[in-house]
Scaffold this motif. Sequence first.
Motif, PDB file in Angstrom:
ATOM      1  N   GLY A  79      42.970  81.682  48.409  1.00 53.67           N
ATOM      2  CA  GLY A  79      42.799  81.110  47.072  1.00 53.67           C
ATOM      3  C   GLY A  79      42.510  79.612  47.137  1.00 53.67           C
ATOM      4  N   PRO A  80      42.114  79.023  46.010  1.00 55.89           N
ATOM      5  CA  PRO A  80      41.773  77.602  45.987  1.00 55.89           C
ATOM      6  C   PRO A  80      43.009  76.692  46.125  1.00 55.89           C
ATOM      7  CG  PRO A  80      41.573  78.562  43.785  1.00 55.89           C
ATOM      8  CD  PRO A  80      41.935  79.670  44.702  1.00 55.89           C
ATOM      9  N   GLY A  81      44.143  77.162  45.696  1.00 53.68           N
ATOM     10  CA  GLY A  81      45.342  76.320  45.702  1.00 53.68           C
ATOM     11  C   GLY A  81      45.888  76.103  47.108  1.00 53.68           C
ATOM     12  N   PRO A  82      46.978  75.334  47.233  1.00 54.48           N
ATOM     13  CA  PRO A  82      47.600  75.122  48.534  1.00 54.48           C
ATOM     14  C   PRO A  82      48.272  76.399  49.047  1.00 54.48           C
ATOM     15  CG  PRO A  82      48.956  74.164  46.802  1.00 54.48           C
ATOM     16  CD  PRO A  82      47.723  74.676  46.131  1.00 54.48           C
ATOM     17  N   ALA A  83      48.410  76.506  50.361  1.00 50.40           N
ATOM     18  CA  ALA A  83      49.030  77.694  50.957  1.00 50.40           C
ATOM     19  C   ALA A  83      50.498  77.784  50.545  1.00 50.40           C
ATOM     20  CB  ALA A  83      48.937  77.616  52.476  1.00 50.40           C
ATOM     21  N   THR A  84      50.951  79.025  50.253  1.00 55.17           N
ATOM     22  CA  THR A  84      52.352  79.195  49.849  1.00 55.17           C
ATOM     23  C   THR A  84      53.206  79.581  51.044  1.00 55.17           C
ATOM     24  OG1 THR A  84      51.945  81.500  49.353  1.00 55.17           O
ATOM     25  CG2 THR A  84      51.771  79.948  47.510  1.00 55.17           C
ATOM     26  N   VAL A  85      54.518  79.405  50.876  1.00 53.93           N
ATOM     27  CA  VAL A  85      55.437  79.741  51.973  1.00 53.93           C
ATOM     28  C   VAL A  85      55.427  81.243  52.226  1.00 53.93           C
ATOM     29  CG1 VAL A  85      57.814  79.598  52.784  1.00 53.93           C
ATOM     30  CG2 VAL A  85      56.876  77.787  51.356  1.00 53.93           C
ATOM     31  N   GLN A  86      55.468  82.053  51.103  1.00 51.10           N
ATOM     32  CA  GLN A  86      55.493  83.505  51.316  1.00 51.10           C
ATOM     33  C   GLN A  86      54.253  83.961  52.066  1.00 51.10           C
ATOM     34  OE1 GLN A  86      55.390  82.117  48.079  1.00 51.10           O
ATOM     35  NE2 GLN A  86      56.013  83.733  46.638  1.00 51.10           N
ATOM     36  N   GLY A  87      53.108  83.385  51.658  1.00 54.75           N
ATOM     37  CA  GLY A  87      51.850  83.785  52.283  1.00 54.75           C
ATOM     38  C   GLY A  87      51.885  83.506  53.767  1.00 54.75           C
ATOM     39  N   ALA A  88      52.318  82.303  54.126  1.00 57.91           N
ATOM     40  CA  ALA A  88      52.351  81.923  55.541  1.00 57.91           C
ATOM     41  C   ALA A  88      53.321  82.815  56.303  1.00 57.91           C
ATOM     42  CB  ALA A  88      52.773  80.463  55.666  1.00 57.91           C
ATOM     43  N   LEU A  89      54.473  83.100  55.680  1.00 62.79           N
ATOM     44  CA  LEU A  89      55.478  83.927  56.333  1.00 62.79           C
ATOM     45  C   LEU A  89      54.946  85.343  56.555  1.00 62.79           C
ATOM     46  CD1 LEU A  89      58.472  83.980  57.262  1.00 62.79           C
ATOM     47  CD2 LEU A  89      59.003  84.952  55.027  1.00 62.79           C
ATOM     48  N   LEU A  90      54.305  85.895  55.519  1.00 63.07           N
ATOM     49  CA  LEU A  90      53.783  87.254  55.636  1.00 63.07           C
ATOM     50  C   LEU A  90      52.717  87.334  56.715  1.00 63.07           C
ATOM     51  CD1 LEU A  90      53.638  88.543  51.980  1.00 63.07           C
ATOM     52  CD2 LEU A  90      54.785  89.618  53.897  1.00 63.07           C
ATOM     53  N   PHE A  91      51.817  86.336  56.740  1.00 63.28           N
ATOM     54  CA  PHE A  91      50.779  86.322  57.778  1.00 63.28           C
ATOM     55  C   PHE A  91      51.397  86.285  59.168  1.00 63.28           C
ATOM     56  CE2 PHE A  91      47.181  84.712  54.947  1.00 63.28           C
ATOM     57  CZ  PHE A  91      46.517  85.915  55.030  1.00 63.28           C
ATOM     58  N   THR A  92      52.426  85.449  59.310  1.00 65.34           N
ATOM     59  CA  THR A  92      53.083  85.334  60.617  1.00 65.34           C
ATOM     60  C   THR A  92      53.721  86.659  61.005  1.00 65.34           C
ATOM     61  OG1 THR A  92      53.595  83.089  59.995  1.00 65.34           O
ATOM     62  CG2 THR A  92      54.703  83.934  61.946  1.00 65.34           C
ATOM     63  N   LEU A  93      54.420  87.273  60.031  1.00 65.88           N
ATOM     64  CA  LEU A  93      55.076  88.546  60.324  1.00 65.88           C
ATOM     65  C   LEU A  93      54.061  89.622  60.680  1.00 65.88           C
ATOM     66  CD1 LEU A  93      57.954  88.819  57.708  1.00 65.88           C
ATOM     67  CD2 LEU A  93      58.150  88.636  60.181  1.00 65.88           C
ATOM     68  N   MET A  94      52.952  89.656  59.902  1.00 74.16           N
ATOM     69  CA  MET A  94      51.923  90.669  60.164  1.00 74.16           C
ATOM     70  C   MET A  94      51.394  90.504  61.582  1.00 74.16           C
ATOM     71  SD  MET A  94      51.376  92.794  57.776  1.00 74.16           S
ATOM     72  CE  MET A  94      49.783  93.454  57.378  1.00 74.16           C
ATOM     73  N   ASP A  95      51.120  89.271  61.962  1.00 77.01           N
ATOM     74  CA  ASP A  95      50.582  89.039  63.307  1.00 77.01           C
ATOM     75  C   ASP A  95      51.619  89.366  64.368  1.00 77.01           C
ATOM     76  OD1 ASP A  95      48.298  88.311  62.149  1.00 77.01           O
ATOM     77  OD2 ASP A  95      48.108  86.375  63.144  1.00 77.01           O
ATOM     78  N   PHE A  96      52.868  89.056  64.046  1.00 75.97           N
ATOM     79  CA  PHE A  96      53.934  89.342  65.013  1.00 75.97           C
ATOM     80  C   PHE A  96      54.015  90.846  65.290  1.00 75.97           C
ATOM     81  CE2 PHE A  96      58.377  90.668  65.612  1.00 75.97           C
ATOM     82  CZ  PHE A  96      58.596  90.112  66.862  1.00 75.97           C
ATOM     83  N   PHE A  97      54.032  91.639  64.200  1.00 76.27           N
ATOM     84  CA  PHE A  97      54.185  93.078  64.406  1.00 76.27           C
ATOM     85  C   PHE A  97      52.940  93.695  65.033  1.00 76.27           C
ATOM     86  CE2 PHE A  97      57.803  92.666  61.468  1.00 76.27           C
ATOM     87  CZ  PHE A  97      58.748  93.263  62.280  1.00 76.27           C
ATOM     88  N   LEU A  98      51.770  93.119  64.720  1.00 78.35           N
ATOM     89  CA  LEU A  98      50.556  93.608  65.375  1.00 78.35           C
ATOM     90  C   LEU A  98      50.657  93.354  66.879  1.00 78.35           C
ATOM     91  CD1 LEU A  98      47.813  94.904  65.007  1.00 78.35           C
ATOM     92  CD2 LEU A  98      46.824  92.646  64.658  1.00 78.35           C
ATOM     93  N   LEU A  99      51.184  92.212  67.226  1.00 80.48           N
ATOM     94  CA  LEU A  99      51.357  91.875  68.638  1.00 80.48           C
ATOM     95  C   LEU A  99      52.355  92.839  69.295  1.00 80.48           C
ATOM     96  CD1 LEU A  99      50.348  89.676  70.596  1.00 80.48           C
ATOM     97  CD2 LEU A  99      52.459  88.443  70.162  1.00 80.48           C
ATOM     98  N   VAL A 100      53.416  93.153  68.546  1.00 84.36           N
ATOM     99  CA  VAL A 100      54.423  94.092  69.070  1.00 84.36           C
ATOM    100  C   VAL A 100      53.773  95.451  69.347  1.00 84.36           C
ATOM    101  CG1 VAL A 100      56.480  95.412  68.424  1.00 84.36           C
ATOM    102  CG2 VAL A 100      56.406  92.957  68.009  1.00 84.36           C
ATOM    103  N   VAL A 101      52.987  95.941  68.365  1.00 85.30           N
ATOM    104  CA  VAL A 101      52.343  97.245  68.557  1.00 85.30           C
ATOM    105  C   VAL A 101      51.394  97.181  69.745  1.00 85.30           C
ATOM    106  CG1 VAL A 101      50.865  98.981  67.513  1.00 85.30           C
ATOM    107  CG2 VAL A 101      52.507  97.785  66.102  1.00 85.30           C
ATOM    108  N   LEU A 102      50.622  96.068  69.834  1.00 85.89           N
ATOM    109  CA  LEU A 102      49.656  95.955  70.930  1.00 85.89           C
ATOM    110  C   LEU A 102      50.362  95.937  72.290  1.00 85.89           C
ATOM    111  CD1 LEU A 102      47.141  93.423  69.379  1.00 85.89           C
ATOM    112  CD2 LEU A 102      46.666  95.776  70.053  1.00 85.89           C
ATOM    113  N   SER A 103      51.538  95.319  72.351  1.00 86.28           N
ATOM    114  CA  SER A 103      52.268  95.317  73.624  1.00 86.28           C
ATOM    115  C   SER A 103      52.700  96.736  73.977  1.00 86.28           C
ATOM    116  CB  SER A 103      53.472  94.386  73.545  1.00 86.28           C
ATOM    117  OG  SER A 103      54.421  94.900  72.629  1.00 86.28           O
ATOM    118  N   GLY A 104      53.098  97.504  72.946  1.00 86.82           N
ATOM    119  CA  GLY A 104      53.484  98.900  73.178  1.00 86.82           C
ATOM    120  C   GLY A 104      52.304  99.710  73.675  1.00 86.82           C
TER     121      GLY A 104
END
Lengths: 602, 114
Positions: A126-151
Amino acid sequence: MIDRVASGFHPFVLPFLFGMIFVLGYCLYGIVKILLQLSHEDRRRFLLSLINPVTAWKNIKDIFLNCLLHVKLWKRNPVLGYMHSSIAFGWFMLIVLGHIEVMLFVPHRMRQVWYPIFFNYFVAEGPGPATVQGALLFTLMDFFLLVVLSGIALAMIKRVRSRIFGMRRTTRPSFLDRVGLYSLWAIFPLRLLAEGFTAHISGGGFLITPLNWVFRQFLGDQLHMLPTWWAYSIALCIFMCVLPFTRYMHIPAEMMLIPMRNAGLKIKHARRGFTRAMVWSCPNCGVCIDACPMSVKKINLKDTTVYLNRNIRRGNEERIEQISDKCLLCGKCREVCQIGLDGPSIRIAQRAMRSYGLNQDYTSFRPAPAPAGHKLLYFAGCMTQLTPRISKAVGSVLDKAGLDWEIMDKDGGLCCGRPLMTAGRFVQAKQLIRQNSELIRASGCDTLLLSCPICYKIFKERYKLEGVRVVHTAEFFEELIQTGALHVEKGDIRYVFHDPCELGRGSGIYEQPRRILGRAGYLVESEPNRAESICCGGSLGSLTLGFAQREDMTRNALKHLTEGGPDAIATACPLCLATFSRYADRAVQDIAEILDRVSSKG
Amino acid sequence: MEFGFKLSPSSAVNLDQVDLSLYERLAAIEPDLRICMACGSCSATCTAAPFTGMSVRKVILDLQRGKEKEAAKMLSGCMLCGKCTMVCPRGINTRHLILSLCRIYGTKAKEEGK
């Protein structure tokens, strides 16, 4: 986060949608099929258990711990546990977090079921500044994708070298299993690529943002975005379409199996109902192959429980019969199975389906009455009749303890019925149970002592002898020592204890015989023991295994038993004793004999 | 008139005329049947012997002489305890032999019914 595609739809979601509808439809068909195959009483019991808050909570807990986190597997093999739970739990979290993303940022898209799966394609930062929830969700999504990829990476290594993971043998995947396997492997790397190609529009976490930067250094255009999203969707579609016909059916089926087991259902038919849920739940991991005592010979590898399940799924009647009849029913596969699949009971149910032209009938038998007037009755049983040294020793120990006892089948009696049970001949077994029960009740005893675990198991489980305590010599003698009725002089002989299948896995008695041996001499342990002890090979469970075919199994069990260099092998089963005595290079003794030698009046 | 003795019917078996189909059929599934040396260990240990005179040795002998009914009577008391298998010096899986025989009685009766 804002919508990037006005319609919220792109044709690449169609393969995914097709696969999802197919797999959900098939699961629904499976549930209805299993429910209809259950008996009326079982169905009622199962459905009632679902609304009972206690079992419902247990169901949720068990499904979460076993299907997602694979706690049981973690305990057994941490690397395999990580591999499975990273894929299962990681994928689950990706789906859950995907839904949270949709709920938070584009709630009006909740009805479009593909949105959480392909979220990054359909949104833009979006045009506005990045939100905390958004950043947290992105981080979590990437974390779990990494976990699955390691598996997935571990899974690939395991496919090439299973020994690294402590598995000697594993199942040969069928053709469709391979299709499912490779599509499963492809799903997550493709998702990584697709999100990586899209991250400069959708934004992303620590994994896909740098990836996007790297991609854009080499490939300035956006031409790779759509093909990877298509590929991701197609991989999902292939996986879901083959799922019902591969071992991956265990993913949905186990969620059905756990509530059915918690409801207390038992196997009653070799194909239908509860068994169907079990067979579908088998993940074909092949742990039972290494566990099976028959696997010591290569020719028996395909007679293990995992292949029984495969043949039941394929409807290969001839092989089902062969596999069912060969098994020793030692129960080790059930013990090591991650989903608790009851292979021995399926086999017994299969044996029970057979019809015979000649059916035994024991109603005309007039066995001699059991001696009356004694508190303690000792039932030697068929196998102890063949090994009189055990019954003699038992009698001697009882005399030393100064007990008022008598032997019930001095001149031969009826069989306990367990061999008939294992052969699937329940009607005949019940006749014997009834006759023996009458004899015991008429004798007026209050304790029934057994030296054979085969008899002990059926007396304990199937006989209804109100007021009579059924006890095995291992338990009873240990009590005699504890109460001081027997005086034991410790010798210097080193014993190893072989856990008989029916006494250990079958009846849960592990400690008492060890305590007796600890008092009589020195106890050495040899792995695998207790619940994973190796069957002696003499089991009556197998109908077709011949004398010569059993030799290797007995020798293998002996090899493991004697690893610690014991002076003598101790056991608590006449059948194990007779089997081991044939090939053992040192003394094989029953705990009664050992105790008789070292004990005196208390 | 009672003479204190009586004539018993002949128990001679004419091996040229007996029906050996059951024996042959069993031998086809259980080839070990042919290595039995009739030592009688199975008879000595049998749990059912006191009740029906069961003896695997006699069952095999009866089948070899076409006496199917006598064999069936003995078999009807078998409790499948497996002692005969354990003591067999020839390593014959007598327990499975008995199960196979019980099944064949069914198929044979069915075929004859047709």
